[in-house]
Enzyme design. Structure first.
Site, PDB file in Angstrom:
ATOM      1  N   GLU A  50       0.806  -1.223   0.000  1.00  0.00           N
ATOM      2  CA  GLU A  50       0.000   0.000   0.000  1.00  0.00           C
ATOM      3  C   GLU A  50       0.840   1.275   0.000  1.00  0.00           C
ATOM      4  OE1 GLU A  50      -3.141   0.349  -0.436  1.00  0.00           O
ATOM      5  OE2 GLU A  50      -3.980  -1.627  -0.063  1.00  0.00           O
ATOM      6  N   ASP A  64      -6.969   7.569  -0.244  1.00  0.00           N
ATOM      7  CA  ASP A  64      -6.474   6.653   0.777  1.00  0.00           C
ATOM      8  C   ASP A  64      -5.288   7.278   1.506  1.00  0.00           C
ATOM      9  OD1 ASP A  64      -8.341   4.678   0.088  1.00  0.00           O
ATOM     10  OD2 ASP A  64      -7.039   3.908  -1.493  1.00  0.00           O
TER      11      ASP A  64
END
Ligand SMILES: *[C@@H]1O[C@H](CO)[C@@H](O)[C@H](O)[C@H]1NC(C)=O
Length: 137
Positions: A50, A64
């Site tokens: 991520e 995000d």
């Protein structure tokens, strides 16, 4: 004009000062010894995929935030809904609120999708043998 430039530089520097890029084992030890996270190797894998362990990571397109890329669509900037934090709380070097939030996301997702890790699209890259993420730490 010059004032604006200096001001912007200060804002960028001060936000960078609160950011942190973890070394793999440093993150492993923190998640293991301080937060006692279950499924440790999978979480470390997800953090790598991520954000590459960068607490300041932000994906402006998907919205995000942070080392685990917590989604603003459901989990931050929504007052008492979601995790009850501002998205910027997930971008500093203190990941205790991030950890609390991802455990909640995991639990909530598990109710509807069986496996709580399905909240992360990168989970598909973290199935199977993820022991290398905790090895030697
Ligand atoms: C991180 O934040 C938590 C909760 O906000 C706090 O209790 C803790 O002391 C902080 N840790 C550090 C190292 O500042």
């Amino acid at each position: 004009m010059k004032c604006v430039t200096v001001f912007l530089a200060i804002v960028l520097l001060s936000s960078a000062a609160n950011a942190k890029v973890f070394k793999r084992c440093e993150l492993v030890k923190l998640l293991r010894d301080t937060y006692h996270m279950p499924h440790l190797a999978t979480w470390v894998c997800i953090a790598q995929k991520e954000s590459n362990y960068n607490t300041a990571a932000v994906n402006k397109q998907s919205g995000d935030h942070g080392i685990f890329q917590i989604s603003e669509k459901y989990w931050c900037n929504q007052g008492n809904r979601g995790c009850g934090h501002k998205c910027s709380d997930f971008e500093n070097d203190n990941i205790s609120d991030d950890v609390k939030c991802v455990l909640k996301i995991y639990k909530e997702t598990a109710k509807f999708q069986g496996d709580g890790f399905n909240a992360w699209t990168t989970y598909s890259q973290c199935k199977g043998n993820v022991q290398k993420y905790v090895q030697g730490c």
